[in-house]
Structure formats: C-alpha cells, structure tokens
Design a protein around this motif. Structure first.
Motif, PDB file in Angstrom:
ATOM      1  N   VAL A   1       3.828   5.792  -5.603  1.00  0.00           N
ATOM      2  CA  VAL A   1       3.836   5.818  -7.064  1.00  0.00           C
ATOM      3  C   VAL A   1       2.759   6.770  -7.588  1.00  0.00           C
ATOM      4  N   ILE A   2       1.551   6.646  -7.071  1.00  0.00           N
ATOM      5  CA  ILE A   2       0.445   7.489  -7.541  1.00  0.00           C
ATOM      6  C   ILE A   2       0.724   8.968  -7.264  1.00  0.00           C
ATOM      7  N   LEU A   3       1.175   9.267  -6.054  1.00  0.00           N
ATOM      8  CA  LEU A   3       1.440  10.664  -5.706  1.00  0.00           C
ATOM      9  C   LEU A   3       2.635  11.219  -6.477  1.00  0.00           C
ATOM     10  N   SER A   4       3.646  10.390  -6.693  1.00  0.00           N
ATOM     11  CA  SER A   4       4.821  10.850  -7.445  1.00  0.00           C
ATOM     12  C   SER A   4       4.455  11.132  -8.897  1.00  0.00           C
ATOM     13  N   VAL A   5       3.680  10.258  -9.513  1.00  0.00           N
ATOM     14  CA  VAL A   5       3.266  10.483 -10.903  1.00  0.00           C
ATOM     15  C   VAL A   5       2.419  11.749 -11.008  1.00  0.00           C
ATOM     16  N   THR A   6       1.522  11.938 -10.052  1.00  0.00           N
ATOM     17  CA  THR A   6       0.700  13.152 -10.043  1.00  0.00           C
ATOM     18  C   THR A   6       1.578  14.394  -9.885  1.00  0.00           C
TER      19      THR A   6
ATOM     20  N   ASN B   1       0.828  -1.211   0.000  1.00  0.00           N
ATOM     21  CA  ASN B   1       0.000   0.000   0.000  1.00  0.00           C
ATOM     22  C   ASN B   1       0.862   1.261   0.000  1.00  0.00           C
TER      23      ASN B   1
ATOM     24  N   TRP C   1       2.316   1.776  -3.535  1.00  0.00           N
ATOM     25  CA  TRP C   1       1.333   2.290  -4.495  1.00  0.00           C
ATOM     26  C   TRP C   1       0.980   3.750  -4.224  1.00  0.00           C
ATOM     27  N   THR C   2       0.884   4.102  -2.972  1.00  0.00           N
ATOM     28  CA  THR C   2       0.604   5.497  -2.628  1.00  0.00           C
ATOM     29  C   THR C   2       1.725   6.390  -3.133  1.00  0.00           C
TER      30      THR C   2
ATOM     31  N   PHE D   1     -12.083  11.517  -4.421  1.00  0.00           N
ATOM     32  CA  PHE D   1     -10.777  11.132  -3.897  1.00  0.00           C
ATOM     33  C   PHE D   1     -10.778  11.149  -2.373  1.00  0.00           C
TER      34      PHE D   1
END
Length: 189
Positions: A46-51, A40, A43-44, A167
């Motif tokens: 990765v998602i925040l870094s891509v954003t 978890n 994934w958090t 969200f």
C-alpha cells in the motif's frame, strides 16, 4: 532442609523446561506469525503503491517527459517502487501457499523456501532498489537547481537525503524484525 527445597526448586525448573509444546500450540504460533507477515506485506504494498501513484501524477503534472534527465530520474524512482511492489505481491502469493494443515515435513520445506525467498528480497533486491532509487533522485537535482531558488533547492536536497537516510534506517529495522519473525517461523518447523 533449605538445601532440599533448593534442590526441589531446581528439579521443578528442569522438568518445566523439558515440556514440549503441543502440536496445536505450534500451529497457532505459525498461523499468528504468518498473519503478521501477511499484514506487513500488505502495508508495504500500500505504501509503495501510493508513493508510486504520487510520483506518476507528479511526472505528468510537471511534464517530466519533456526533460530527458528529469524524466530518466523520475522514471527510475517509479520503476524501482513498482518493482518492489511486484516482489511483495510475489511474496504474498508464496506466503499464501504456506499451509499449516499439511504434514510437518512438507510445511518445513515450504517455510524454508519462503524464508530463503524473503532473505533474497531483503539482502539482495532491497539494497539494489534503494540505491537505484537514490540515484534516480540524484538525477532530479540538476533540474531542481535550475528551476528553483537556491534556498528551496537546498531545502529539497537536505529534506530529500534526510528522508532517504531515515527511511533507510527504518527499513533496516523493519527487515530485522521480519527476519527474526521468519527465523522463528522456520524454527517452528
């Protein structure tokens, strides 16, 4: 005779509930929960870094540094995402220090500290980050209003706040699941 069988059944249930799990079962359970929490966190991040990367590219692409209000709002949003990524990175390090091959008392102490850390993130930092991020988005709106047609501006406002609402709801569900998982991890010790 039937009463005897009922009593026997109740007795059998009672003895089953008194069984204590073996130590290796507890360790396996703790390792499985730890692995899920690590996944978890990853994934958090990765998602925040891509954003964050997308927002940085957008910042450069639109030349946000030329407009103070727009730059300020976008800067707040990027900073909040990066701050959350750093918190997840710290959590990852703290979780890595949780070892199941140590004494139960020491593991219990470490699990409790990690549990307290994650509660701070979920109940203090995350709401602050979320609200500040929303404020940053609100700073962008006057610039969007000047730059786009009223229809597209309305679309940005409705889709942006809808996304933030959805969200937020999703984030609350994820936090609840993790807190339950952490509570279980803490209770194992």
């Amino acid at each position: 005779m039937k009463k005897f069988e009922e009593l026997q059944h109740i007795w059998n249930l009672q003895t089953e509930s008194d069984l204590r799990p073996a130590a290796h079962d507890i360790i396996k359970k703790a390792e499985a929960h730890t692995k899920k929490i690590k996944r978890n966190h990853l994934w958090t991040q990765v998602i925040l870094s891509v954003t964050s990367i997308i927002l940085v590219f957008y910042y450069i692409w639109v030349g946000a540094y030329k407009q103070t209000l727009f730059s300020f709002g976008l800067g707040i949003m990027i900073t909040m995402l990066l701050f959350r990524v750093v918190l997840e990175w710290i959590s990852q390090k703290k979780l890595a220090n949780l070892r199941t091959d140590i004494a139960l008392i020491e593991y219990s102490k470490q699990a409790h500290q990690f549990y307290q850390w994650r509660k701070k993130i979920h109940y203090i930092f995350t709401p602050i980050i979320y609200m500040t991020y929303t404020v940053g988005f609100a700073f962008l709106l006057p610039v969007f209003k000047e730059s786009f047609s009223s229809g597209f501006y309305l679309y940005i406002v409705s889709s942006g706040f809808s996304f933030l609402l959805i969200f937020g709801i999703l984030m609350v569900r994820i936090i609840k699941k993790e807190v339950q998982l952490l509570h279980l991890l803490k209770s194992i010790s």
